[in-house]
Design a protein around this motif. Structure first.
Motif, short mmCIF file in Angstrom:
data_model
loop_
_atom_site.label_atom_id
_atom_site.label_comp_id
_atom_site.label_asym_id
_atom_site.label_seq_id
_atom_site.Cartn_x
_atom_site.Cartn_y
_atom_site.Cartn_z
N GLN A 257 16.69 -12.97 -26.90
CA GLN A 257 16.13 -13.87 -27.91
C GLN A 257 15.78 -15.23 -27.32
OE1 GLN A 257 18.72 -14.10 -31.34
NE2 GLN A 257 19.13 -11.91 -31.15
N ALA B 49 9.76 -10.51 -35.61
CA ALA B 49 11.00 -10.70 -34.85
C ALA B 49 11.83 -11.88 -35.40
CB ALA B 49 10.71 -10.87 -33.36
N THR C 52 13.47 -10.60 -38.56
CA THR C 52 14.41 -9.49 -38.37
C THR C 52 15.61 -9.91 -37.53
OG1 THR C 52 12.49 -8.04 -38.35
CG2 THR C 52 14.57 -7.07 -37.66
N VAL C 53 15.33 -10.65 -36.46
CA VAL C 53 16.38 -10.93 -35.49
C VAL C 53 17.14 -12.21 -35.85
CG1 VAL C 53 16.86 -11.36 -33.06
CG2 VAL C 53 15.04 -9.78 -33.71
#
Lengths: 240, 219
Positions: free
Chosen positions: A77, A101, A104-105
């Motif tokens: 990340q 992303a 979601t992350v």
């Protein structure tokens, strides 16, 4: 920020990286050059563990990412990556490519992710392509979206794997300009490239690789004026 | 020329009913095969070596032996070995479902593995975990490869379903044989059910084409 110690990588019997030792400081722009098959891309891909090193250690912010107990998703990340062939998600439009992303992350809200995506698209000069699908974009536009997608995760480090090699010549500049802006903004970057002019202009340091080894590592100016090794001399004679 | 289609007229309702009987077990077998096949395909793309080996072995068994042999084995061997008197209906579902799952698992595995490797790397580089990566990034793209092949599998299964006539299950095919032994004519009832099979397959083909068009529209 990045420390590489005694890194080796083999595919089967072929050794592609041999005893790599180097480091990248915060805010530094390092370009990695060398002939095809010299291990440049493999080296870059070891930095976020897209390739698993055969032996040796890679530290990101003093954390050994080759340790099997490390949560590699957390490390990734913090490291943005831009690929030669873009790899945008073709079934998502540009906005979704940039927001998927982070939502979601990192659990960002849709509104927050969208606001950031709009800023990033403005930065790479593609504000009007928010709703477009990747297939309708030119190569240069795709790569700029891919850069924005990586930046949307707010990484500390950006890896570029031959970001202009798959582009038509007239699109190289628009992508390089975006990467230069990023370099000047203080982003830590490692760039594998064949664009010598670009390397000379933005790099703080050049790493020259051949046959899986770092042959020469120096400031760009002396490197391009008079490289120390014969291998680098003959390489530069061919490409410049 | 000795042709007389009027003789089968009284038997038309009896044969038409066979369409429903055939569809019944074909639909159940397709669903059963699809669910089991999906699970097996997940094993095949996983990292569990032993399970992968088992899944490959399972597939090779069902693809490597005749379907009619599998059907007869299940129909005759189950009662002989376990004492359970298995019905033709259940044998048919079991055989066609298990057999189809082997093919479906290969179709899904190949469809997933045909997705550009870079898609997975891009997702990994962004730190996206395995599950959302598979569901939101890989599978939607794999569907383009999977759906057309899956429709083909369903069409094949519909046609091969005629094999169950050998275990005296009163499906469409078997009904044609019953009629021909009643009226001592084979040609007319066979032509008639042949048309019915053709119609069923055409409907499936049209559905397949429609789905494919929808898939392409998103490009």
């Amino acid at each position: 920020m990045i420390n590489v110690e005694k890194l080796h990588k083999s595919f089967g019997d072929t050794e592609v990286l041999h005893d790599i030792n180097t480091s990248i400081e915060r805010g530094e722009v390092v370009t990695i050059i060398g002939p095809s098959g010299s291990g440049k891309s493999t080296f870059l891909r070891c930095l976020n563990l897209l390739e698993q090193p055969t032996s040796g250690r890679v530290f990101v912010n003093d954390e050994d990412i080759t340790n099997p107990n490390v949560n590699i998703l957390n490390i990734r990340q913090q490291i943005g990556m831009v690929f030669q062939h873009f790899h945008l998600f073709p079934h998502m439009n540009v906005l979704e490519n940039l927001t998927y992303a982070p939502m979601t992350v990192k659990g960002e809200s849709k509104a927050e992710a969208k606001r950031k995506a709009e800023q990033l698209l403005a930065k790479v000069g593609l504000s009007e392509k928010l709703e477009a699908f990747p297939n309708s974009l030119s190569g240069g536009q795709k790569q700029r979206v891919a850069i924005a997608r990586a930046l949307a995760m707010e990484p500390n480090l950006m890896l570029f794997d031959e970001p202009t090699s798959a582009l038509d010549p007239e699109m190289v500049k628009e992508v390089l300009d975006v990467i230069k802006d990023l370099a000047h903004s203080g982003m830590t970057m490692a760039v594998v490239t064949h664009e010598m002019g670009f390397a000379k202009e933005v790099a703080d340091r050049i790493i020259f690789m051949d046959e899986g080894r770092i042959v020469e590592e120096s400031d760009p100016k002396p490197f391009f004026e008079k490289p120390n090794t014969e291998r680098a001399q003959s390489f530069l004679e061919k490409v410049l | 020329m000795n042709l007389d289609f009027s003789q089968i007229v009284p038997y038309i309702p009896f044969m038409l009913e066979g369409v429903w009987v055939t569809l019944q077990f074909v639909i159940i077998a397709i669903i059963f095969g699809f669910i089991l096949g999906s699970l097996i395909s997940l094993v095949k793309i996983s990292r569990f070596t032993l399970l992968k080996w088992l899944a490959d072995f399972y597939t090779s068994i069902f693809r490597g032996t005749p379907l009619i042999l599998q059907l007869l084995l299940i129909y005759y061997a189950v009662p002989q070995l376990t004492g359970y008197d298995i019905s033709p209906f259940l044998s048919a579902i079991l055989t066609f479902g298990l057999n189809s799952s082997a093919y479906v698992s290969e179709i899904i595995r190949a469809g997933i593995q045909a997705v550009d490797k870079g898609q997975r790397e891009a997702a990994e580089a962004l730190g996206i975990p395995y599950r959302p990566m598979m569901i939101k990034i890989i599978l939607p793209q794999a569907m383009k490869n999977i759906l057309p092949a899956l429709m083909n599998e369903f069409i094949t299964l519909t046609k091969e379903s005629a094999l169950v006539s050998v275990i005296s299950y009163l499906d469409l095919m078997r009904r044609a044989q019953v009629v021909s032994s009643d009226i001592y004519r084979s040609f007319e009832p066979l032509i008639f059910v042949g048309l019915l099979y053709y119609a069923m397959v055409m409907v499936l083909t049209l559905i397949g084409k429609y789905v494919e068009r929808r898939m392409r529209a998103s490009d």
